[in-house]
Scaffold this active site. Structure first.
Site, PDB file in Angstrom:
ATOM      1  N   SER A 162       7.482   0.891  -1.693  1.00 25.89           N
ATOM      2  CA  SER A 162       8.057  -0.076  -0.762  1.00 25.89           C
ATOM      3  C   SER A 162       7.755   0.259   0.703  1.00 25.89           C
ATOM      4  O   SER A 162       6.616   0.175   1.140  1.00 25.89           O
ATOM      5  CB  SER A 162       9.559  -0.188  -1.024  1.00 25.89           C
ATOM      6  OG  SER A 162      10.117  -1.300  -0.376  1.00 25.89           O
ATOM      7  N   ASP A 204      -5.265   0.940   6.965  1.00 23.41           N
ATOM      8  CA  ASP A 204      -6.073  -0.228   7.352  1.00 23.41           C
ATOM      9  C   ASP A 204      -6.560  -0.144   8.790  1.00 23.41           C
ATOM     10  O   ASP A 204      -7.641  -0.644   9.115  1.00 23.41           O
ATOM     11  CB  ASP A 204      -5.260  -1.515   7.153  1.00 23.41           C
ATOM     12  CG  ASP A 204      -5.266  -1.984   5.710  1.00 23.41           C
ATOM     13  OD1 ASP A 204      -5.813  -1.257   4.861  1.00 23.41           O
ATOM     14  OD2 ASP A 204      -4.707  -3.071   5.429  1.00 23.41           O
ATOM     15  N   LYS A 210       5.385  -1.159  -5.232  1.00 16.68           N
ATOM     16  CA  LYS A 210       6.456  -2.139  -5.005  1.00 16.68           C
ATOM     17  C   LYS A 210       6.174  -2.875  -3.699  1.00 16.68           C
ATOM     18  O   LYS A 210       6.489  -2.390  -2.620  1.00 16.68           O
ATOM     19  CB  LYS A 210       7.825  -1.468  -4.954  1.00 16.68           C
ATOM     20  CG  LYS A 210       8.951  -2.493  -4.756  1.00 16.68           C
ATOM     21  CD  LYS A 210      10.298  -1.834  -4.580  1.00 16.68           C
ATOM     22  CE  LYS A 210      11.365  -2.878  -4.277  1.00 16.68           C
ATOM     23  NZ  LYS A 210      11.188  -3.516  -2.960  1.00 16.68           N
TER      24      LYS A 210
END
Length: 415
Positions: A308, A319, A333
């Protein structure tokens, strides 16, 4: 001489001729839509009538007289469990526990405890808390709480008794090795902060900041930035080498805290986006100017227990090429739960969106793949166990909305 109609004239004539047809078609579509809506409403009404009939039958004819509140709660639990593993009805007690976890503090004594032979065993007193100041020691066994026997209580029940209003007193009856008689220790409850951040200096000259995040509660970012300031300052000018951000076995927490933690290492760009059923409910979270880490190298550690909010941080820094992510595949998740309070002091925890990393990757049921994969050495008894992840949970959402209906098993039950 015959005149050729102009393009404008033909267009006007064609529009005039088609307008009634288009209007009739639109009216038909509106009527069809209204009929469909009406049909859905009628169908829902019929289903509710059936439910009401079942409830009435159970109330009147079940072998033992049932509690109406318990019946309704059980129906709500079943309804939400049928959606996905993270949607749930929380009774008032569970909702209160959740608020304590997310707030990051509570009124209590300041001890980490477990159960042993039916008694509460002290794992460790937390530094600078009422328990430590009162002389509670590791391995103490708590036999009574305010004169009431602990034997027969669950750990959760015992913890509930020890927690309470700040400034109130509780008496612990303690069995301690080396002491013949039980000790009676009075402790005044105080604010206890759940430690979300643990940190230390590593390296021969203390030039590496090791920071471990155990959860994402309301205090996480505040304590993270405190740790960053202290560790970078203690290394001295020109000697600081960078950060190790340890997110292993961090199950997540508050989305807002995940955004702020990521923002501590970024100066611009998207951090995460959430995509709901309706496009107007989609949200993008962006970094603000100013990188608290001042561009220092960052290494992020993850494993199968990183979920999460942990995956939001790892995915955002990966990224943006801001950190090297090391470890094993994360849990996966990638869904957002909204907590909606109910009139009975309970709450509805409902999955309302999926989240996506800055590059548009969905983490749901996929996880974050490390840049460098390093498996942790496991004890022999754990090696044979299958890897548990979001994708192994029954009823889990797929990585994108269109795929949820492809697997008929995804809506059968809650693991």
């Amino acid at each position: 001489m015959k005149r050729t109609p102009s393009l404008v004239t033909l267009t006007i004539l064609l529009t005039f001729l088609l307008t009634p047809i288009l209007s009739i078609k639109a009216m038909a579509e509106d009527a069809q839509s209204a009929t469909s809506t009406k049909s859905e409403s009628e169908n829902l009404y019929e289903q509710l009538k059936i439910f009401g009939g079942v409830l009435e039958k159970v109330q009147r004819e079940y072998v033992d007289e049932p509690e109406n509140r318990e019946l309704i709660e059980a129906a709500m639990i079943g309804m939400l469990q049928s959606l996905d593993p993270h949607s749930a009805y929380m009774p008032p007690k569970n909702f209160e526990d959740m608020k304590v976890q997310t707030k990051g503090e509570f009124g209590g004594l300041g001890i980490e405890v477990t159960m042993e032979r039916g008694l509460v065993k002290v794992v460790a007193p937390i530094a600078d808390t009422p328990a430590e100041r009162a002389g509670i020691l590791t391995n103490d066994l708590i036999a009574r709480l305010d004169g009431e026997d602990v034997l027969g209580l669950t750990l959760s029940e015992a913890v509930d008794i020890m927690r309470g209003k700040i400034g109130t007193k509780i008496t612990l009856t303690v069995l301690r090795e080396g002491e013949e008689d039980p000790l009676e220790i009075d402790i005044i409850r105080d604010i206890i902060e759940i430690k979300a951040v643990r940190y230390r200096a590593e390296g021969p000259d203390g030039q590496i900041a090791y920071i471990r995040l155990t959860t994402f509660n309301e205090n996480t970012t505040k304590n993270l930035r405190k740790a960053m300031s202290e560790l970078s300052a203690s290394a001295g000018n020109g000697k600081f080498a960078g950060y190790i951000l340890d997110l292993r076995n961090n199950p997540g927490g508050l989305l807002g805290e995940a955004v702020k933690v990521s923002d501590s290492f970024l100066s611009q760009g998207e951090i995460v986006s959430t995509r709901a059923r309706k496009a107007e409910d989609n949200i993008r979270f962006n970094a603000r100017r100013g990188d608290m880490s001042k561009g220092a190298p960052v290494l992020v550690l993850i494993n199968g227990g990183s979920a999460s909010a942990s995956e939001i941080v790892a995915g955002a820094l990966q990224d943006h090429h801001r950190a090297l992510v090391v470890g094993t595949q994360s849990f996966g998740k990638g869904s957002v739960q909204t907590v909606i309070p109910l009139p009975n002091d309970g709450a509805l925890r409902l999955t309302t969106a999926r989240y996506f990393t800055p590059s548009g990757r969905s983490i749901q049921a996929l996880g974050v793949t490390p840049d460098v994969i390093i498996d942790q050495e496991l004890p022999e008894d754990m090696k044979a166990r299958p890897r548990r992840s979001e994708a192994t949970l029954r009823g889990h959402l797929s990585s994108s909305p269109g795929n949820d209906k492809e697997n008929p098993e995804t809506k059968t039950d809650n693991a």
